[in-house]
Design an enzyme around this catalytic site. Structure first.
Site: not given
Length: 277
Positions: A37, A67, A70, A107, A142, A176, A179, A211, A224, A226, A256
């Site tokens: 973040r 990864h 974000y 992303h 992704e 994913d 996704h 993923h 989105d 999970h 994930e």
């Protein structure tokens, strides 16, 4: 061989993550290159990275799937956010070379009203500015669920980015399952058809990692969310079919799901028990 693992906290370094993965029964894992973040990153300890490399070789690890945070949006409408993301990407490419030959997943970003075509150009511009011929890291786009102005929920958008990147050999795609499902691809009843469409548009050779997630939402929800394996709308059997598909079975699979260590270990064991050699 099934290469499967989960997302692990990276605060204690590579060797700690490797040992953590082994304790869960995993032979690969994912981790954030920095605060997911934020933008800060701890210095890489070379001795720690070397010790991890020895452990990974001894344990027969597959490729790791790092990864990006974000906060990295290479197609933001704000030029300062794009620059922030590009600088993060450049720094991460240097950091990834402490563990050569791995994957770096991100992303693609949200165009925030600029339109997908403009966003795709900006993403490719950033990649062309940062990628180098001598890097060993493969950068993965992704596929996304399609929230808001996200780019990457359509295979055509992923293809368009790849087409504009100059060093195509340094690029790939990570899909994913959550996704895909929430973007409207029926991987429960027509996995073969979805993969044929991906191959036709993007090329199955460009698919480098998966993923592995269930979904809290029905197909096409574009949210989105999970879910733990077997507790969502995709279900265990469909996800077992994913790991056993001939076109996918050699890829690294990263869980994930919203789990603790006990839950991840159980999910890893589940897929290992259902994997057909």
């Amino acid at each position: 061989m099934l290469y499967i693992g989960c997302h692990l906290p990276s605060s204690k370094g590579y060797l700690s993550m490797g040992r953590h993965a082994v304790s869960l029964g995993a032979n690969t894992f994912a981790f954030f290159t920095r605060n997911p973040r934020g933008g800060s990153a701890k210095p890489v300890n070379e001795a720690d990275a070397a010790a991890f490399a020895a452990l990974a070789e001894n344990q027969g690890f597959g490729k790791l799937v790092a990864h990006a945070p974000y906060t990295m949006n290479l197609c933001s409408a704000d030029p300062s956010i794009r620059e922030f993301g590009r600088n993060m990407l450049a720094d991460d490419m240097k950091r990834m070379e402490y563990t050569p030959g791995q994957y770096y997943n991100f992303h693609p970003g949200s165009h925030v009203g600029q339109g997908a075509e403009k966003g795709i150009e900006q993403i490719a511009d950033a990649l062309n500015a940062v990628l180098t011929p001598d890097q060993t890291t493969t950068v993965l786009l992704e596929g996304m669920a399609g929230k808001g102005s996200e780019i990457g929920s359509r295979f055509e958008e992923l293809r368009a980015i790849l087409d504009l990147v100059e060093l195509k050999e340094k690029m790939g795609v990570c899909l994913d399952t959550c996704h895909l499902w929430e973007a409207g691809f029926d991987i429960v009843n027509d996995l073969e058809g979805v993969l044929e469409q991906f191959d036709r548009i993007v090329g199955i050779k460009n698919l480098k990692a998966m993923h592995l997630n269930d979904s809290k939402n029905p197909m096409g929800a574009h949210k989105d969310r999970h879910e733990k394996i077997g507790e969502g709308h995709i279900g265990t059997e469909a996800l077992v079919n994913v790991v056993n598909h001939p076109a996918l079975r050699e890829l690294p699979f990263i869980l994930e799901t919203p789990n603790d260590d006990e839950g991840y270990a159980a999910e890893i064991k589940l897929f290992q028990s259902r994997y057909t050699d």
